[in-house]
Motif scaffolding. Structure first.
Motif, mmCIF file in Angstrom:
data_model
loop_
_atom_site.group_PDB
_atom_site.id
_atom_site.type_symbol
_atom_site.label_atom_id
_atom_site.label_comp_id
_atom_site.label_asym_id
_atom_site.label_seq_id
_atom_site.Cartn_x
_atom_site.Cartn_y
_atom_site.Cartn_z
ATOM 1 N N GLN A 1 14.337 -35.295 -12.349
ATOM 2 C CA GLN A 1 14.711 -34.166 -11.520
ATOM 3 C C GLN A 1 14.064 -32.901 -12.079
ATOM 4 O OE1 GLN A 1 18.884 -33.790 -10.614
ATOM 5 N NE2 GLN A 1 19.223 -36.004 -10.800
ATOM 6 N N THR A 2 13.598 -32.070 -11.179
ATOM 7 C CA THR A 2 12.991 -30.806 -11.578
ATOM 8 C C THR A 2 13.589 -29.676 -10.764
ATOM 9 O OG1 THR A 2 11.190 -30.997 -9.966
ATOM 10 C CG2 THR A 2 10.812 -31.957 -12.166
ATOM 11 N N THR A 3 13.451 -28.468 -11.293
ATOM 12 C CA THR A 3 13.842 -27.296 -10.529
ATOM 13 C C THR A 3 12.738 -26.974 -9.525
ATOM 14 O OG1 THR A 3 12.769 -25.701 -12.008
ATOM 15 C CG2 THR A 3 14.986 -26.433 -12.604
ATOM 16 N N TYR A 4 13.026 -26.055 -8.638
ATOM 17 C CA TYR A 4 12.009 -25.629 -7.694
ATOM 18 C C TYR A 4 10.770 -25.113 -8.416
ATOM 19 C CZ TYR A 4 9.531 -22.620 -4.420
ATOM 20 O OH TYR A 4 8.560 -22.019 -3.683
ATOM 21 N N PHE A 5 10.967 -24.564 -9.610
ATOM 22 C CA PHE A 5 9.877 -23.964 -10.364
ATOM 23 C C PHE A 5 9.137 -24.986 -11.212
ATOM 24 C CE2 PHE A 5 13.445 -21.013 -9.879
ATOM 25 C CZ PHE A 5 12.853 -20.069 -9.048
ATOM 26 N N GLY A 6 9.517 -26.270 -11.104
ATOM 27 C CA GLY A 6 8.775 -27.330 -11.767
ATOM 28 C C GLY A 6 9.268 -27.723 -13.134
ATOM 29 N N LYS A 7 10.312 -27.105 -13.660
ATOM 30 C CA LYS A 7 10.846 -27.443 -14.976
ATOM 31 C C LYS A 7 11.717 -28.697 -14.884
ATOM 32 C CE LYS A 7 9.300 -24.154 -17.728
ATOM 33 N NZ LYS A 7 8.430 -24.448 -18.887
ATOM 34 N N PRO A 8 11.589 -29.645 -15.836
ATOM 35 C CA PRO A 8 12.421 -30.846 -15.797
ATOM 36 C C PRO A 8 13.864 -30.547 -16.194
ATOM 37 C CG PRO A 8 11.076 -30.818 -17.782
ATOM 38 C CD PRO A 8 10.622 -29.658 -16.951
ATOM 39 N N VAL A 9 14.792 -31.213 -15.525
ATOM 40 C CA VAL A 9 16.215 -31.132 -15.875
ATOM 41 C C VAL A 9 16.492 -32.301 -16.813
ATOM 42 C CG1 VAL A 9 18.571 -30.999 -14.998
ATOM 43 C CG2 VAL A 9 16.668 -30.115 -13.616
ATOM 44 N N LEU A 10 16.499 -32.050 -18.132
ATOM 45 C CA LEU A 10 16.443 -33.117 -19.121
ATOM 46 C C LEU A 10 17.675 -34.012 -19.123
ATOM 47 C CD1 LEU A 10 14.830 -31.246 -22.154
ATOM 48 C CD2 LEU A 10 13.731 -32.674 -20.441
ATOM 49 N N ASP A 11 18.863 -33.471 -18.880
ATOM 50 C CA ASP A 11 20.083 -34.275 -18.961
ATOM 51 C C ASP A 11 20.480 -34.879 -17.620
ATOM 52 O OD1 ASP A 11 20.590 -31.848 -17.861
ATOM 53 O OD2 ASP A 11 22.455 -31.463 -18.949
ATOM 54 N N ALA A 12 19.638 -34.755 -16.631
ATOM 55 C CA ALA A 12 19.943 -35.301 -15.308
ATOM 56 C C ALA A 12 19.369 -36.711 -15.181
ATOM 57 C CB ALA A 12 19.372 -34.403 -14.221
ATOM 58 N N PRO A 13 20.027 -37.592 -14.420
ATOM 59 C CA PRO A 13 19.493 -38.951 -14.243
ATOM 60 C C PRO A 13 18.195 -38.925 -13.446
ATOM 61 C CG PRO A 13 21.335 -38.572 -12.764
ATOM 62 C CD PRO A 13 21.278 -37.377 -13.671
ATOM 63 N N ASP B 1 12.589 -18.018 -16.549
ATOM 64 C CA ASP B 1 12.808 -19.148 -17.447
ATOM 65 C C ASP B 1 12.462 -20.503 -16.838
ATOM 66 O OD1 ASP B 1 14.802 -19.398 -15.573
ATOM 67 O OD2 ASP B 1 16.458 -19.078 -16.971
ATOM 68 N N GLY B 2 12.044 -20.522 -15.578
ATOM 69 C CA GLY B 2 11.719 -21.788 -14.932
ATOM 70 C C GLY B 2 12.913 -22.494 -14.343
ATOM 71 N N PHE B 3 14.108 -21.885 -14.447
ATOM 72 C CA PHE B 3 15.314 -22.525 -13.935
ATOM 73 C C PHE B 3 16.039 -21.656 -12.900
ATOM 74 C CE2 PHE B 3 14.508 -24.533 -17.984
ATOM 75 C CZ PHE B 3 14.773 -25.870 -17.740
ATOM 76 N N THR B 4 15.982 -20.358 -13.046
ATOM 77 C CA THR B 4 16.676 -19.460 -12.122
ATOM 78 C C THR B 4 15.708 -18.394 -11.644
ATOM 79 O OG1 THR B 4 17.422 -18.084 -13.967
ATOM 80 C CG2 THR B 4 18.923 -19.829 -13.197
ATOM 81 N N PRO B 5 15.905 -17.907 -10.422
ATOM 82 C CA PRO B 5 15.016 -16.862 -9.917
ATOM 83 C C PRO B 5 15.282 -15.526 -10.598
ATOM 84 C CG PRO B 5 16.748 -17.329 -8.329
ATOM 85 C CD PRO B 5 16.884 -18.353 -9.421
#
Length: 867
Positions: A473-485, A777-781
């Motif tokens: 899973q990634t955010t809209y900005f392309g950063k991976p969500v490490l603890d997500a399945p 930060d690649g996670f929030t706008p």
């Protein structure tokens, strides 16, 4: 004389639908043939006609022999001097006119256009036929008066001289198209490709399903507006390729082309590519059986060779492709053709974020072939036919040989979560498609004014797809969500859909002023032959659901009626007006119909653990209503100008709709979605074209296009992705990513000192849109209160200049042997043309991905010999 062109788990569990009785298919084919009787293949042949008179007295001459040199096409003139040869395969011919008492006349380079009437009026001089024949190079008509549409025809010799790598690149050279192949605002899969009138589409993933050597192409016709009723299953345009045919004269050709004649240490701007081609044609039995073959072997390390060389041996991409055809002349009124197309390709995937772990990306393979048997001939002086039977096969493979070699372990990232430095992409796919096609139509000239055409085609498909794919899973900005399945996109299906269509069309020509009125209508159907599962989702906890399959319902048969009408008429001297209106359609790709609908995939679905995007066998065809109006005017004997306005309304566009409400930003689940018909788009624009031809010193065209393209979605998965990222789905149309308002294109052919032939191409388009929605930060706008608006900014303009310089040296008697040296240079200016920008406004994103630019300058040098 005048010339007028009037999830599943990792184990490999497949589910199959049992085949339908082949007897039903056979009965359907036989009934279709009985209804149609004998027909001619759409978009391949035309009518060659005219009148022959004495040059002095202007009296008609009866009994003149008209013969297309190197073929079996011929006839004699009638008492009124008229002649007509129906069912002439599109292409360029030398035509001989001879009769005792008159000098023999040879008209060279006469172009016969498919689906059109080519008229050549001749004046013969009195003299002995034994004298040296008079040779005249025919001039192509500046305006095709029986064509009330936008179409561009490029001959095989011209294609060989153009600075292009593949035949389908001619599409991007035409007005109203993009570099990626969008036609007048449509998506890239909205154009149908045909080879000798038979579609060669990838019906699972979309696009062109095979490849073809350029040297096997006789001519290509690109239609971007006003398509006749014979063209079905297309929203935007059609590319019809006519292949070459052998003759009584044998010839053999070889060609070698490379961009790495110098070492890579000296010149970095190369793909380390080599292309070798062998072609031949000639008689097997003189005047009866002919053959033509062209075969290409191509290897390359691609533009990323400097990264690849640390992981893989050279070359990283290999392809062999070819075309072979046998033509048998059974009689003066019947001709048989057996042809085969093949392409085998192997390559290594590349992504810039994987450049330190390229061995973790999957290998790819695609194999395809098509075999076609065609019978064509004449029924009478006014009617001709062709019936074709073909099979198209394509296999696509991604990843290791079996799913047992896949790993679903999380990727290893660098400290800044920018590059993937360890792990393997969990992606394995195997898809196979077979398309059996029966196609036929008839053309008949009724009187002097009507050209009637009717046809039928039937398709039986065998579609098999198996996919295992896990993605982080990634955010809209392309950063991976490490603890997500990991997200699971796996599915498999096997179905036997079928489709077909019937069309009729009448072109009415006013013989006095060249006016043409065309009426056409076609009816098409698609039977998915699938059961749609009925599923209920039962809550089991916060943001968690279990799926319960309550039954199934048979998918309905889709039908479409598509009327077409067009008119062309003279306005004032040398000026023609045309207008057309058409209703067009395109059936969904089979992946949109079948992906994820099998019970084994849906059973036990837990939405929190993955994203499931299910197909929908009840998707309706995407539809387009298109009209255009234009004027063509002859400026002088070699130049024609045209202006065309077009308007297109796209309806029933495919999108993905979330079926379970959620808030992805707080709950972290990605819901369940299915493909639906709910999006719409529109495009309108103006095209100005100036063309110069029939001049060996300078010829070509220049065009300007103004176009606006807006819609509610750009691709089929966009709706679910917006929902996953927590963005509202746009409620009003916005510019689509291929909306380039201003486009200039030029194609110029000229001779320069030293008898060097040069072909130049200029491609310019104004900036395209992209979405500016910055993050720190690649996670929030940066500004969470700001509304998300797609494509709210523009990138930079694109300018490319390409050229091909060639010099031919001839040897032997009648200069039959030749060697050609050439240089093919793309992006001469080495301009950094931008393809994409990230949401922070950075070219290539935070990594500075060079793939965000179109390819820089490349120089390919080749040598070709023909004997």
């Amino acid at each position: 004389m005048t010339l007028i062109n009037d999830h599943r788990p990792l184990q490999n569990t497949r589910t199959h639908q049992h085949p339908q009785s082949m007897r039903n298919i056979l009965v359907l084919c036989i009934v279709s043939l009985l209804v149609i009787h004998s027909y001619s293949l759409a978009g391949i042949t035309g009518i060659f006609e005219g009148k022959i008179v004495d040059k002095v007295t202007k009296e008609p001459i009866v009994g003149v022999n008209i013969f297309l040199i190197g073929t079996q096409y011929g006839t004699i003139s009638n008492p009124d001097g008229s002649y007509r040869i129906p069912n002439v395969r599109g292409g360029e011919y030398d035509v001989r006119f001879s009769i005792i008492g008159y000098k023999m006349l040879i008209m060279k380079n006469v172009v016969i256009s498919p689906d059109l009437r080519t008229r050549l009026n001749i004046e013969l001089e009195v003299g002995a036929v034994e004298l040296q024949p008079v040779e005249i190079v025919a001039k192509r008509p500046l305006i095709q008066k029986d064509l009330a549409a936008t179409a561009f025809t490029i001959g095989g010799e011209k294609i060989a001289r153009l600075p292009i790598a593949t035949f389908n690149e001619v599409l991007s050279l035409q007005p109203g198209t993009t570099l990626e192949g969008n036609v007048r605002g449509g998506n890239v899969n909205g154009t149908v490709f045909l080879i000798d009138g038979i579609p060669v589409q990838d019906v699972i993933g979309g696009g062109l399903g095979t490849d073809l050597p350029k040297s096997s192409v006789s001519d290509v016709t690109v239609l971007t507006g006003g398509l006749d009723a014979e063209y079905g299953n297309t929203q935007s345009g059609a590319v019809n390729v006519i292949t070459k045919t052998g003759g009584n004269e044998s010839s053999f050709g070889v060609r070698l082309e490379r961009d790495n004649w110098l070492p890579g240490d000296w010149i970095k701007q190369q793909n380390r590519s080599t292309e070798f081609e062998v072609s031949a044609n000639g008689p097997v039995l003189e005047n009866r059986l002919y053959f033509f073959t062209a075969n290409v072997f191509d290897v390359t390390d691609t533009r990323w060779w400097q990264d690849f060389q640390s992981f893989f041996p050279s070359p990283v991409s290999k392809q062999i492709k070819g075309f072979t055809k046998f033509d048998y002349v059974a009689s003066s009124s019947s001709r048989w053709s057996l042809q085969g197309i093949y392409s085998f390709e192997r390559w290594q995937d590349y992504e810039y974020s994987w450049r330190y772990d390229l061995s973790g990306l999957p290998t790819r393979a695609r194999d395809s072939y098509r075999i076609a048997l065609v019978n064509s001939g004449t029924l009478s002086d006014i009617s001709f036919y062709t019936v074709s039977l073909s099979q198209f096969y394509q296999r696509s493979h991604i990843g290791p040989e079996s799913t047992g070699d896949l790993s679903t372990q999380p990727y290893e990232y660098d400290f800044f979560l920018q590059y993937i430095v360890g792990g393997q992409r969990a992606w394995w796919a195997e898809s196979r498609q077979r398309v059996y096609n029966l196609k036929a139509d008839i053309s008949a000239q009724i009187g002097d004014r009507h050209v009637f055409k009717a046809g039928v085609d039937v398709n039986q498909y065998d579609i098999n797809s198996d996919l295992v794919k896990y993605e982080p899973q990634t955010t809209y900005f392309g950063k991976p969500v490490l603890d997500a399945p990991m997200l699971n996109y796996s599915n498999n299906y096997h179905y036997l859909p079928r489709s077909g269509g019937i069309f009729v069309q009448d072109k009415i020509q006013h013989s006095d002023d060249g006016s043409n009125l065309s009426f056409g209508i076609r009816w098409d159907f698609l039977d998915p032959t699938a059961q749609r599962p009925l599923v209920e989702y039962v809550p089991t906890g916060p943001s968690q659901f279990d799926s319960v399959r309550t039954g199934s319902a048979r998918a309905t048969i889709k039908q479409q009626v598509s009327p077409r009408i067009s008119l062309s008429a003279p306005m004032v001297e040398q000026t023609f007006f045309f207008i057309n209106l058409g209703f067009y359609f395109q059936y969904p790709l089979f992946d949109y119909l079948y992906s994820g609908i099998n019970p084994q995939i849906l059973r036990g679905l837990q939405v929190q653990s993955r994203n499931v995007l299910a197909g929908n066998p009840d998707l309706q065809p995407e539809r387009t209503i298109s009209w255009e109006i234009g004027i063509k005017r002859e400026v002088n004997e070699n130049t024609v100008a045209s202006i065309t306005y077009f308007n297109k309304q796209f309806r029933n566009q495919i999108d993905a709709k979330t079926l379970i409400p959620f808030d992805s930003k707080s709950a972290g689940d990605y819901g369940f979605a299915s493909y639906v018909n709910n999006a719409q788009a529109s495009a309108y624009g103006l095209e100005l074209v100036l063309t110069r031809q029939n001049d060996p010193r300078l010829s070509g065209s220049i065009s300007y296009s103004y176009m606006v393209t807006e819609g509610l979605t750009e691709y089929a998965n966009q709706g679910i992705q917006y929902a996953q990222w927590g963005f509202p789905i746009p409620a009003v149309p916005y510019p689509l990513s291929w909306d380039q308002k201003h486009t200039i294109k030029a194609d110029v052919e000229l001779r320069i000192p030293g008898d060097i032939r040069s072909d130049w191409i200029l491609l310019y388009n104004s900036p395209r849109p992209y979405t500016y929605f910055p993050t720190r930060d690649g996670f929030t706008p940066v500004d969470s209160t700001k509304n998300f608006v797609p494509n709210n900014r523009r990138m930079f303009d694109v300018l490319m200049i390409n050229a091909k310089l060639s010099r031919r040296f001839t040897f032997g008697e009648e200069e039959r042997f030749g060697i050609t040296l050439y240089a093919d240079i793309s992006n001469i200016l080495n301009r950094a043309n931008v393809r994409w920008i990230d949401s922070n406004g950075r070219i290539g994103g935070e990594l500075g991905d060079p793939g965000a630019y179109y390819e820089p300058r490349r120089v390919r040098i080749g040598i070709q010999g023909d004997f």
